[in-house]
Enzyme design. Sequence first.
Site, mmCIF file in Angstrom:
data_model
loop_
_atom_site.group_PDB
_atom_site.id
_atom_site.type_symbol
_atom_site.label_atom_id
_atom_site.label_comp_id
_atom_site.label_asym_id
_atom_site.label_seq_id
_atom_site.Cartn_x
_atom_site.Cartn_y
_atom_site.Cartn_z
ATOM 1 N N ARG A 254 0.840 -1.183 0.000
ATOM 2 C CA ARG A 254 0.000 0.000 0.000
ATOM 3 C C ARG A 254 0.881 1.240 0.000
ATOM 4 O O ARG A 254 1.878 1.304 0.721
ATOM 5 C CB ARG A 254 -0.931 0.013 1.230
ATOM 6 C CG ARG A 254 -2.040 -1.034 1.168
ATOM 7 C CD ARG A 254 -3.070 -0.666 0.108
ATOM 8 N NE ARG A 254 -4.147 -1.643 -0.010
ATOM 9 C CZ ARG A 254 -4.185 -2.621 -0.904
ATOM 10 N NH1 ARG A 254 -3.158 -2.787 -1.730
ATOM 11 N NH2 ARG A 254 -5.219 -3.435 -0.975
ATOM 12 N N HIS B 23 0.697 -0.089 -10.429
ATOM 13 C CA HIS B 23 -0.199 -0.952 -9.640
ATOM 14 C C HIS B 23 -0.550 -2.227 -10.423
ATOM 15 O O HIS B 23 -1.724 -2.556 -10.621
ATOM 16 C CB HIS B 23 -1.475 -0.198 -9.258
ATOM 17 C CG HIS B 23 -2.126 -0.762 -8.024
ATOM 18 N ND1 HIS B 23 -2.729 0.019 -7.072
ATOM 19 C CD2 HIS B 23 -2.266 -2.045 -7.573
ATOM 20 C CE1 HIS B 23 -3.228 -0.738 -6.098
ATOM 21 N NE2 HIS B 23 -2.947 -1.992 -6.390
#
Length: 312
Positions: A227, A275
């Site tokens: 994250r 991502h």
Amino acid sequence: MAINVYFAAAAALWPEYRAALQTACAAKGLDVALSDAAPDPAAVDYMVYAPNSEVSDFTPFTRCKAVLSLWAGVERIAPNPTLTQPLCRMVDSGLTEGMVEWVTGHVLRHHLGMDAHILGQDGVWRGEIKPPLARDRRVSILGLGELGTACANALAALNFPVTGWSRTAKQIEGITCLSGDVGLTEALSRADILVTLLPRTAATENLMNAERFALMPMGSFLINPGRGPLIDDDALVAALEEGRIVHATLDVFRVEPLPPDHPFWAHPGVTVTPHVAADTRASTAAEVVAENIRRGEAGEPLLYLVDRKLGY
């Protein structure tokens, strides 16, 4: 009577997931009625959910037995005060395999010093770049959930000495498992390569700050597919400038897409990937959803149930 399943996620995903869910539910012997259209909320038995859907108020879904997330991270779902239904996060084999492959690839990239040869095609014979054996390159992984454990096992199989850290104590054969504040300090101090795979919670926000980067060996590497908010961006840039961190490979960020003027883009010691470390695959995710629907109908415990107090 059919089980009503509402697919509340991005519209573009519906065609692929509709077919995958139909197949997976049929294999479990489930008679389901699938829909991506706004239904009568009081008739919904299960919701397959992602935060990019239009649903933000779960109050009307009074019959819903569980909200089944398509995302591994639930930090954008769990705090919703209207969500009183059981929430299950997504843990599927395709996502796990993808993460293991991405993490292993980048660990080997930095361990072997591949960039010097791949990018240095300029006629210079760089024979002095000789990496140590894997057994002499220590890897620490912060986070020993499904993904962290899978990555730890894969790297240990390649003979890397792997240290794993988690909030609560764990035992994994072949992995040095640490926990607590003292354990975190030790894990960072032995991290020639650090992989961060923790969830985003209040306790993990800015976990890797200036104080904790200072605990790492000089000349180490950072890999973050977990994250974005785990990392204090300014502290990382300072650690890079100091040489504490030689290179950081980052797949997740506080703001995504990463703004074009963010300093990470221009920094020679940073690799930005968009991502892509692990993605949910419809075929394998549908199997997890179908199994949880089967369990819910049979009165069995749901898989990957989120602890609201912990946030994961």
